[in-house]
Write a protein that holds these residues in place. Sequence first.
Motif, PDB file in Angstrom:
ATOM      1  N   THR A  17       0.808  -1.225   0.000  1.00  0.00           N
ATOM      2  CA  THR A  17       0.000   0.000   0.000  1.00  0.00           C
ATOM      3  C   THR A  17       0.841   1.275   0.000  1.00  0.00           C
ATOM      4  O   THR A  17       0.426   2.273  -0.588  1.00  0.00           O
ATOM      5  CB  THR A  17      -0.981   0.021   1.193  1.00  0.00           C
ATOM      6  OG1 THR A  17      -0.248  -0.125   2.398  1.00  0.00           O
ATOM      7  CG2 THR A  17      -2.012  -1.082   1.081  1.00  0.00           C
ATOM      8  N   ASP A  18       2.006   1.257   0.633  1.00  0.00           N
ATOM      9  CA  ASP A  18       2.842   2.463   0.641  1.00  0.00           C
ATOM     10  C   ASP A  18       3.271   2.840  -0.775  1.00  0.00           C
ATOM     11  O   ASP A  18       3.211   4.013  -1.162  1.00  0.00           O
ATOM     12  CB  ASP A  18       4.076   2.284   1.525  1.00  0.00           C
ATOM     13  CG  ASP A  18       3.739   2.257   3.008  1.00  0.00           C
ATOM     14  OD1 ASP A  18       2.601   2.654   3.374  1.00  0.00           O
ATOM     15  OD2 ASP A  18       4.605   1.848   3.798  1.00  0.00           O
TER      16      ASP A  18
ATOM     17  N   GLY B  56      -6.726   2.352  -6.889  1.00  0.00           N
ATOM     18  CA  GLY B  56      -7.618   2.592  -5.743  1.00  0.00           C
ATOM     19  C   GLY B  56      -8.325   1.328  -5.295  1.00  0.00           C
ATOM     20  O   GLY B  56      -8.558   1.126  -4.104  1.00  0.00           O
TER      21      GLY B  56
ATOM     22  N   ASN C 291       0.202   3.997  -2.828  1.00  0.00           N
ATOM     23  CA  ASN C 291      -0.146   5.380  -2.474  1.00  0.00           C
ATOM     24  C   ASN C 291       0.844   6.381  -3.056  1.00  0.00           C
ATOM     25  O   ASN C 291       0.454   7.449  -3.526  1.00  0.00           O
ATOM     26  CB  ASN C 291      -0.231   5.539  -0.960  1.00  0.00           C
ATOM     27  CG  ASN C 291      -1.553   5.054  -0.416  1.00  0.00           C
ATOM     28  OD1 ASN C 291      -2.599   5.288  -1.005  1.00  0.00           O
ATOM     29  ND2 ASN C 291      -1.507   4.364   0.707  1.00  0.00           N
ATOM     30  N   GLU C 292       2.119   6.035  -3.050  1.00  0.00           N
ATOM     31  CA  GLU C 292       3.132   6.924  -3.632  1.00  0.00           C
ATOM     32  C   GLU C 292       2.924   7.064  -5.141  1.00  0.00           C
ATOM     33  O   GLU C 292       3.079   8.149  -5.702  1.00  0.00           O
ATOM     34  CB  GLU C 292       4.534   6.382  -3.326  1.00  0.00           C
ATOM     35  CG  GLU C 292       5.627   7.370  -3.606  1.00  0.00           C
ATOM     36  CD  GLU C 292       6.999   6.897  -3.149  1.00  0.00           C
ATOM     37  OE1 GLU C 292       7.987   7.525  -3.599  1.00  0.00           O
ATOM     38  OE2 GLU C 292       7.107   5.930  -2.371  1.00  0.00           O
TER      39      GLU C 292
ATOM     40  N   LEU D  11       0.004   6.771  -6.666  1.00  0.00           N
ATOM     41  CA  LEU D  11      -1.204   7.584  -6.820  1.00  0.00           C
ATOM     42  C   LEU D  11      -0.924   9.069  -6.636  1.00  0.00           C
ATOM     43  O   LEU D  11      -1.523   9.904  -7.329  1.00  0.00           O
ATOM     44  CB  LEU D  11      -2.280   7.125  -5.826  1.00  0.00           C
ATOM     45  CG  LEU D  11      -3.034   5.857  -6.210  1.00  0.00           C
ATOM     46  CD1 LEU D  11      -3.830   5.323  -5.026  1.00  0.00           C
ATOM     47  CD2 LEU D  11      -3.931   6.113  -7.409  1.00  0.00           C
ATOM     48  N   ASP D  12      -0.008   9.412  -5.730  1.00  0.00           N
ATOM     49  CA  ASP D  12       0.306  10.815  -5.465  1.00  0.00           C
ATOM     50  C   ASP D  12       0.849  11.541  -6.695  1.00  0.00           C
ATOM     51  O   ASP D  12       0.620  12.734  -6.862  1.00  0.00           O
ATOM     52  CB  ASP D  12       1.323  10.943  -4.321  1.00  0.00           C
ATOM     53  CG  ASP D  12       0.701  10.680  -2.960  1.00  0.00           C
ATOM     54  OD1 ASP D  12      -0.543  10.691  -2.851  1.00  0.00           O
ATOM     55  OD2 ASP D  12       1.468  10.458  -2.001  1.00  0.00           O
TER      56      ASP D  12
ATOM     57  N   LEU E 261      -6.417  -0.760  -2.629  1.00  0.00           N
ATOM     58  CA  LEU E 261      -6.222  -0.249  -1.250  1.00  0.00           C
ATOM     59  C   LEU E 261      -7.354  -0.677  -0.326  1.00  0.00           C
ATOM     60  O   LEU E 261      -8.408  -0.999  -0.689  1.00  0.00           O
ATOM     61  CB  LEU E 261      -6.103   1.272  -1.269  1.00  0.00           C
ATOM     62  CG  LEU E 261      -4.940   1.812  -2.078  1.00  0.00           C
ATOM     63  CD1 LEU E 261      -4.988   3.322  -2.137  1.00  0.00           C
ATOM     64  CD2 LEU E 261      -3.612   1.354  -1.482  1.00  0.00           C
TER      65      LEU E 261
END
Length: 141
Positions: free
Chosen positions: A70-71, A138, A74-75, A77-78, A141
Amino acid sequence: MSVFHWVKVRMFCYATEDEDRLHDLMLRITGADEIDAEISDGHHGNDMIIFSVSLGKDRECGELFKRLGTDVVNEILDKLGDRIDDDCTFYLRLDKQAAVLERYEIAHHGDVLSITCKIVSHPARKEIAEKNMRTFLGSLL
């Protein structure tokens, strides 16, 4: 709906590196049964091996991204827009040495495991590809 036309994972194994360890890394991260290995000349005249895997099924591709954790997702996605070009191709480079230790980190240097994905987009436009990839990530997650 399919998210990817294809996903390619590629990594160089230099003469100073443990070929078996990197082969195992490719198996682990891709979930593939077989890894393509091509011998090539390295920059300093040493042989190097180019490991590669092509994935085509969305399930296989989803498993690949789930393995990143997930880290990393998420990175991604940012800064997703920076990773997709105008041809709807997504690019990601992971730190190869960290990956050998089963830690997945986005790399900003050259010693990497690269993941390249052609994203389904109708019509073929970056913003549609980005939306499709954002929805896909998404869902992990």
